[in-house]
Structure formats: structure tokens, C-alpha cells
Design an enzyme around this catalytic site. Structure first.
Site, PDB file in Angstrom:
ATOM      1  N   SER A 148     -13.222  -5.545   1.979  1.00 28.97           N
ATOM      2  CA  SER A 148     -14.230  -4.944   1.091  1.00 28.97           C
ATOM      3  C   SER A 148     -15.644  -5.430   1.418  1.00 28.97           C
ATOM      4  CB  SER A 148     -13.894  -5.230  -0.379  1.00 28.97           C
ATOM      5  OG  SER A 148     -12.673  -4.645  -0.745  1.00 28.97           O
TER       6      SER A 148
ATOM      7  N   TYR B  57       0.849  -1.186   0.000  1.00 34.63           N
ATOM      8  CA  TYR B  57       0.000   0.000   0.000  1.00 34.63           C
ATOM      9  C   TYR B  57       0.888   1.241   0.000  1.00 34.63           C
ATOM     10  CZ  TYR B  57      -3.624  -3.333   1.477  1.00 34.63           C
ATOM     11  OH  TYR B  57      -4.477  -4.406   1.566  1.00 34.63           O
TER      12      TYR B  57
ATOM     13  N   SER C  75     -22.329   1.736   0.370  1.00 34.03           N
ATOM     14  CA  SER C  75     -22.443   2.972   1.139  1.00 34.03           C
ATOM     15  C   SER C  75     -23.189   4.051   0.361  1.00 34.03           C
ATOM     16  CB  SER C  75     -21.052   3.492   1.507  1.00 34.03           C
ATOM     17  OG  SER C  75     -20.348   2.548   2.288  1.00 34.03           O
TER      18      SER C  75
ATOM     19  N   LEU D  26     -18.113  -3.793   2.168  1.00 37.83           N
ATOM     20  CA  LEU D  26     -19.105  -2.846   1.638  1.00 37.83           C
ATOM     21  C   LEU D  26     -18.996  -2.709   0.122  1.00 37.83           C
ATOM     22  CD1 LEU D  26     -18.892  -0.118   4.432  1.00 37.83           C
ATOM     23  CD2 LEU D  26     -20.647  -1.866   4.116  1.00 37.83           C
TER      24      LEU D  26
ATOM     25  N   ARG E 288     -16.414  -2.148  -1.740  1.00 38.29           N
ATOM     26  CA  ARG E 288     -15.525  -1.034  -2.100  1.00 38.29           C
ATOM     27  C   ARG E 288     -16.273   0.296  -2.166  1.00 38.29           C
ATOM     28  NH1 ARG E 288     -10.776  -3.398  -3.468  1.00 38.29           N
ATOM     29  NH2 ARG E 288     -10.889  -5.585  -4.087  1.00 38.29           N
ATOM     30  N   GLY E 289     -17.274   0.451  -1.303  1.00 40.02           N
ATOM     31  CA  GLY E 289     -18.029   1.694  -1.225  1.00 40.02           C
ATOM     32  C   GLY E 289     -19.380   1.643  -1.911  1.00 40.02           C
ATOM     33  N   PHE E 290     -19.625   0.579  -2.678  1.00 43.85           N
ATOM     34  CA  PHE E 290     -20.876   0.473  -3.427  1.00 43.85           C
ATOM     35  C   PHE E 290     -22.088   0.458  -2.512  1.00 43.85           C
ATOM     36  CE2 PHE E 290     -24.161  -2.268  -5.365  1.00 43.85           C
ATOM     37  CZ  PHE E 290     -24.437  -1.530  -6.498  1.00 43.85           C
TER      38      PHE E 290
ATOM     39  N   HIS F 292       0.135 -12.046   1.096  1.00 44.21           N
ATOM     40  CA  HIS F 292      -0.905 -11.259   0.435  1.00 44.21           C
ATOM     41  C   HIS F 292      -1.519 -12.017  -0.749  1.00 44.21           C
ATOM     42  CE1 HIS F 292      -1.990  -6.736  -0.162  1.00 44.21           C
ATOM     43  NE2 HIS F 292      -3.040  -7.506  -0.386  1.00 44.21           N
TER      44      HIS F 292
END
Length: 344
Positions: free
Chosen positions: A208, A62, A216, A210, A212-214, A129
């Protein structure tokens, strides 16, 4: 005063974490430009001290490296003793080409690098990972086992690993947790990987959760993403797929309205209801989102409501793969047999 998160046992080796963690990737990379360092440190401190979210997730890739450095700064002043810190190794960028490494020398060097950037003596949970398909998993775990014995890591994890890879790894040294993408619209792990983890007593960390924000904000959030946000390129967020996928959000949002919660709380509550061995790690860069996310722990779902939610996001209800073809997942994570390995 924000609600505080309860504690759960993750895996069978003694690790205890907050029932909801905090994914820290988006603070530094992948989801648009890095966020202001002071703001992110304040957010981490709020998560730990106020909300009781003590399970922090990062990776050396990251940034690369900058997210671990950020967490190293956030852990100062007595914070380290209050958290369970997870980081990962395996991805590297050589000549701007993404590569995966699991050979012993790389594993050790990656661990030393993470310890230095995090400015700590020991990593609580250290994940591979992604699986190196050139190196038997037994070899990689063998080196991680040595790092446990040396006190540099406490627990070993895998991320995006197949069921057979998990089984082979667990023979060499107990695997504490497997991190995988699991949400209402990413359920391909339920057939084989989740049962394997439960059979072996391995904790499940859902990234993820959520979408990846979808879940929300629904499809509109994609339009507002910066040009360098990784999500802009994901298959599910392409216009031809989003026309179809927006129906999933609309149905979840309608049910959330009936339940008196937000769509993100409802989607996150669904993950929490999968079992006491599951810890979702939603990421955010906003304190108000942390408070909202832990509110999901108070959302109760009965079997009929769980079934209703799952009917919204059945396999044929979601269009598009989770990742682009260039990003490996558990579906292509098989490693060579141990008998084929010739150490250098």
C-alpha cells in the site's frame, strides 16, 4: 516502449527482485468484484515482459484462494522462470470468523495448498501473513525451515510482525524480507521495525505505498468505490477523517505539479528513496497504472524535497487508524515464549 525496472537484492540470502513489485490482491478480491481473468493475465504478462516488474505478490486469503489460481494460470508458457513469486499463509475463515494459524500442521497444509493452486514446485518467498499469538514464532519458523530444506520454498518472510517477533524468528532461520505498510501517511514502522530489519540484513517490502489509492486520486476516489470494496470501511476514508486527510493529498499533488510528475509517482518515489533495501509493491488492475508507477523510479528527490514531503504527512497530519480494530497488525503480533510450547 515502457520503461523497464532495475533489479535489486532483497535481504541477505540471495533473492533478487525487480525494484518495484506488483501487488495482485485487487485483481481478485477485497477491492470490489473480481476483474476479468483474461485482462488480469494480460496485465501480469505486460508487467513481466514489457515493464520488467517480475516480483509478484499474492496470498492464499485473497479470494480466498482465487488470486493464487489466477497467478498459476498467468505463469504458464515460460513466465514462471522470469518471476519471483511471493505468497502468504496464516489467515483462515472458520464459520465465517477470521482466524490466524501458525502451528506446524497448518503451515505445511497451507504451503501444499498454495503450491497446488499456483501449479508450481517451489515458492520463491513465503510469508507468514500475520503472527499467531497462540503459537511461539520459533515453532512456526521451525516448520518453514523444514519446507526450505525440502525445496518447497526458497526464502522465508514475515508480514506485519513486531521487532521482537522478527528478532526471534531470525534466530531460527534467516528472514529474507518483512512486508509492512509503508507510505507517506503510514510511517509508524520507522521507529523500531525498519531499524531492526536493517540491523539484521532483512529486506523491506512496502505494501500500500500509495495509501490504497489515496495518493493516486485523492479523496474523490472513495466516493466511486463499489459497495463491497474493503476501503470503504477503513477509518482514514471515513468522511469525518477524510475532511482532514484530503489536505495531505492536496499538498502532495501541488508538489507533484511543480516536479512535473503525478501525485502517485511522487508518493511512490518517496518510498523508493528510503533505501536500496526497500521494494514497494503497488497493486493495480490497469496497464497504464503499471507504466505510470514505474515512472516513479525516474523521479529524483533531494533531502529538502524529502523533508517537505514528510512535513505534509507528519503523524498529527493524518487522522484515523490504518485498519479497523478487527484486523491485527504488528502492534499486536507478539507470540508466546518458546518455553511455553507443548507440541501435540
Amino acid at each position: 516502449m515502457a520503461q523497464r525496472v532495475r533489479r535489486i537484492k532483497l535481504g541477505s540470502q540471495g533473492l533478487e527482485v525487480s525494484a518495484q513489485g506488483l501487488g495482485c490482491m485487487g485483481m481478485s478480491a477485497v477491492y470490489g468484484p473480481p476483474k476479468p481473468e483474461e485482462d488480469m493475465i494480460a496485465l501480469i504478462h505486460h508487467a513481466v515482459h514489457t515493464a520488467g516488474v517480475t516480483f509478484l505478490d499474492t496470498s492464499d486469503v485473497y479470494g480466498p484462494f482465487t488470486n493464487e489460481t489466477l497467478l498459476g494460470k498467468a505463469l504458464k508458457g515460460g513466465v514462471r522462470e522470469k518471476v519471483e513469486l511471493a505468497t502468504k499463509f496464516g489467515f483462515s475463515f472458520a464459520d465465517e470468523k477470521l482466524e490466524i494459524h501458525g502451528d506446524p500442521a497448518y503451515v505445511r497444509a497451507a504451503c501444499e495448498g498454495s503450491l497446488k493452486r499456483l501449479d508450481i514446485d517451489c515458492i520463491d518467498l513465503y510469508y507468514q501473513h500475520r503472527s499467531d499469538t497462540r503459537v511461539p514464532i520459533e515453532v512456526t519458523i521451525g516448520e518453514l525451515k523444514k519446507l526450505v530444506e525440502e525445496g518447497k520454498i526458497k526464502y522465508i518472510g514475515l508480514s506485519e510482525a513486531s521487532a521482537s517477533t522478527i528478532r526471534r524468528a531470525h534466530v531460527v532461520h534467516p528472514i529474507t524480507a518483512v512486508q509492512l505498510e509503508w507510505s507517506l501517511w503510514s510511517r509508524d514502522v520507522e521507529e523500531e521495525i525498519i531499524p531492526t530489519c536493517r540491523e539484521l540484513g532483512i529486506g523491506i517490502v512496502a505494501y500500500s505505498p500509495l495509501g490504497r489509492g489515496f495518493f493516486s486520486s485523492g479523496p474523490k476516489f472513495v466516493e466511486d468505490l463499489p459497495t463491497n470494496d474493503f476501503r470503504k470501511f477503513l477509518p482514514r476514508f471515513q468522511p469525518e477523517n477524510m475532511v482532514h486527510n484530503k489536505t495531505v493529498f492536496e499538498r502532495v499533488n501541488e508538489m507533484a505539479t511543480r516536479k512535473g510528475c503525478t501525485s502517485s509517482q511522487l508518493a511512490l518515489a518517496w518510498v523508493h528513496h528510503q533505501g536500496k533495501d526497500v521494494c514497494p509493491i503497488p497493486g493495480t488492475t490497469k496497464i497504464e497504472n503499471i507504466n505510470q508507477n514505474i515512472g516513479a523510479l525516474s523521479v529524483k528527490l533531494n533531502p529538502d524535497e524529502m523533508a517537505e514531503l514528510e512535513s505534509f504527512a507528519s503523524e498529527d497530519a493524518v487522522k484515523g487508524e490504518r485498519y479497523m480494530e478487527s484486523i491485527p497488525t504488528w502492534k499486536n503480533s507478539e507470540t508466546p515464549p518458546f518455553s511455553s510450547w507443548k507440541s501435540v
